[in-house]
Design a protein around this motif. Structure first.
Motif, short mmCIF file in Angstrom:
data_model
loop_
_atom_site.label_atom_id
_atom_site.label_comp_id
_atom_site.label_asym_id
_atom_site.label_seq_id
_atom_site.Cartn_x
_atom_site.Cartn_y
_atom_site.Cartn_z
N PHE A 1 18.81 -27.46 128.36
CA PHE A 1 19.79 -26.80 129.22
C PHE A 1 19.11 -25.63 129.91
O PHE A 1 18.12 -25.08 129.44
N ASN A 2 19.66 -25.29 131.07
CA ASN A 2 19.17 -24.17 131.88
C ASN A 2 20.36 -23.68 132.67
O ASN A 2 20.81 -24.36 133.59
N ARG A 3 20.91 -22.54 132.30
CA ARG A 3 22.12 -22.05 132.96
C ARG A 3 21.87 -20.66 133.53
O ARG A 3 21.27 -19.81 132.90
N GLN A 4 22.36 -20.47 134.74
CA GLN A 4 22.27 -19.16 135.39
C GLN A 4 23.67 -18.56 135.43
O GLN A 4 24.62 -19.21 135.85
N ILE A 5 23.75 -17.31 134.99
CA ILE A 5 25.02 -16.61 134.90
C ILE A 5 24.95 -15.39 135.81
O ILE A 5 24.03 -14.57 135.69
N THR A 6 25.90 -15.26 136.71
CA THR A 6 25.93 -14.13 137.63
C THR A 6 26.61 -12.95 136.94
O THR A 6 27.78 -13.04 136.54
N LEU A 7 25.87 -11.86 136.79
CA LEU A 7 26.40 -10.65 136.19
C LEU A 7 27.02 -9.78 137.27
O LEU A 7 26.66 -9.88 138.45
N PRO A 8 27.91 -8.88 136.90
CA PRO A 8 28.54 -8.01 137.91
C PRO A 8 27.61 -6.94 138.46
O PRO A 8 27.91 -6.33 139.48
N ASP A 9 26.45 -6.71 137.81
CA ASP A 9 25.52 -5.67 138.24
C ASP A 9 24.09 -6.20 138.20
O ASP A 9 23.78 -7.09 137.42
N SER A 10 23.22 -5.62 139.03
CA SER A 10 21.79 -5.88 138.90
C SER A 10 21.28 -5.07 137.71
O SER A 10 21.65 -3.91 137.54
N VAL A 11 20.45 -5.71 136.89
CA VAL A 11 20.00 -5.09 135.65
C VAL A 11 18.51 -5.35 135.47
O VAL A 11 18.01 -6.41 135.84
N GLY B 1 24.79 -18.63 115.64
CA GLY B 1 24.93 -19.53 116.78
C GLY B 1 25.57 -18.91 118.01
O GLY B 1 25.92 -19.61 118.96
N ILE B 2 25.71 -17.60 118.01
CA ILE B 2 26.29 -16.89 119.17
C ILE B 2 25.28 -15.84 119.61
O ILE B 2 24.78 -15.06 118.81
N LEU B 3 24.99 -15.85 120.91
CA LEU B 3 24.08 -14.87 121.49
C LEU B 3 24.91 -13.80 122.20
O LEU B 3 25.71 -14.11 123.09
N PHE B 4 24.75 -12.56 121.79
CA PHE B 4 25.44 -11.42 122.40
C PHE B 4 24.44 -10.71 123.30
O PHE B 4 23.40 -10.24 122.84
N VAL B 5 24.75 -10.63 124.58
CA VAL B 5 23.90 -9.95 125.55
C VAL B 5 24.72 -8.80 126.12
O VAL B 5 25.86 -9.01 126.57
N SER B 6 24.17 -7.60 126.12
CA SER B 6 24.93 -6.46 126.63
C SER B 6 24.01 -5.48 127.35
O SER B 6 22.80 -5.47 127.14
N TYR B 7 24.64 -4.67 128.18
CA TYR B 7 23.91 -3.59 128.85
C TYR B 7 24.90 -2.50 129.23
O TYR B 7 26.10 -2.75 129.41
N GLN B 8 24.37 -1.29 129.30
CA GLN B 8 25.17 -0.15 129.71
C GLN B 8 25.17 -0.10 131.24
O GLN B 8 24.11 -0.22 131.86
N ARG B 9 26.34 0.05 131.80
CA ARG B 9 26.44 0.14 133.26
C ARG B 9 25.95 1.51 133.72
O ARG B 9 26.18 2.53 133.08
N GLU C 1 14.57 -21.26 119.73
CA GLU C 1 14.66 -22.35 120.72
C GLU C 1 15.31 -21.90 122.03
O GLU C 1 15.60 -22.72 122.89
N VAL C 2 15.55 -20.60 122.17
CA VAL C 2 16.27 -20.07 123.33
C VAL C 2 15.39 -19.09 124.08
O VAL C 2 14.69 -18.27 123.47
N GLN C 3 15.42 -19.16 125.41
CA GLN C 3 14.73 -18.19 126.26
C GLN C 3 15.77 -17.53 127.15
O GLN C 3 16.67 -18.20 127.67
N LEU C 4 15.64 -16.23 127.33
CA LEU C 4 16.58 -15.45 128.12
C LEU C 4 15.79 -14.67 129.16
O LEU C 4 14.76 -14.09 128.85
N GLY C 5 16.25 -14.68 130.40
CA GLY C 5 15.57 -13.94 131.46
C GLY C 5 16.56 -13.30 132.41
O GLY C 5 17.73 -13.67 132.46
N ILE C 6 16.09 -12.34 133.18
CA ILE C 6 16.94 -11.66 134.16
C ILE C 6 16.17 -11.44 135.44
O ILE C 6 14.98 -11.14 135.42
N LYS C 7 16.84 -11.64 136.56
CA LYS C 7 16.28 -11.32 137.87
C LYS C 7 17.44 -10.83 138.72
O LYS C 7 18.32 -11.61 139.08
N GLY C 8 17.45 -9.52 139.00
CA GLY C 8 18.56 -8.93 139.74
C GLY C 8 19.82 -8.99 138.90
O GLY C 8 19.88 -8.41 137.83
#
Length: 167
Positions: free
Chosen positions: A126-136, A148-156, A91-98
């Motif tokens: 719901f539709n929430r936009q979260i500003t990340l510290p880096d473009s990814v 019930g917890i979504l973990f999103v990660s990336y290597q800097r 039931e969840v969609q995740l996207g990234i732009k910049g």
């Protein structure tokens, strides 16, 4: 004034209000209601609603900040933890732009809502936009859903700099 600290504060304010921080600050209708409730407006009403279960502006802003988010930054990795109680991964969609991570979906009632007498949980789309510290880029992000917890990660991408030859 330290520009970086001001930028961090503005980014934090944007994240806490679902990207609508300045809209809510300058919302004239909200300011008018606040003045009336604080006693400064007509009628001198109490700043507290007579019905404590009445939905107010603060609760409406809570909807804009659903789901709750924590962001952890390290030198080589960023981890975003998103709470999605009672919501299935499908039931969840995740996207990234910049550097904007977008999460959308729907929190559905677990029981028949017609018998509900009291609720503090969020239900609906719901539709929430979260500003990340880096473009990814999307292929750099890992997302795992657990209990019930979504973990999103990336290597800097750390750029330590390089020597530039001078001709």
């Amino acid at each position: 004034m330290d520009y970086n600290k001001l930028k961090q504060w503005l980014d934090l304010a944007q994240n806490m209000n679902g990207g609508d921080f300045w809209t809510s600050v300058f919302d004239q209708e909200f300011a008018k209601q606040f003045m009336e409730q604080s006693g400064a407006g007509p009628g001198g009403a109490s700043p507290f609603p007579s019905n404590p279960f009445q939905q107010n502006e603060q609760e409406e802003r809570h909807v804009k900040s659903f789901p709750p988010v924590d962001i952890f930054e390290a030198n080589h990795e960023v981890v975003v933890i998103i709470e999605l109680p009672g919501i299935r991964k499908e039931e969840v969609q995740l996207g990234i732009k910049g550097n904007i991570l977008t999460i959308r979906g729907e929190a559905r009632h677990l029981q028949d809502p017609s018998n509900m007498t009291y609720s503090e949980r969020f239900y609906g789309q719901f539709n929430r936009q979260i500003t990340l510290p880096d473009s990814v880029l999307a292929e750099q992000i890992k997302a795992k859903f657990w209990n019930g917890i979504l973990f999103v990660s990336y290597q800097r991408q750390i750029n330590d700099g390089a020597q530039i030859p001078i001709d």
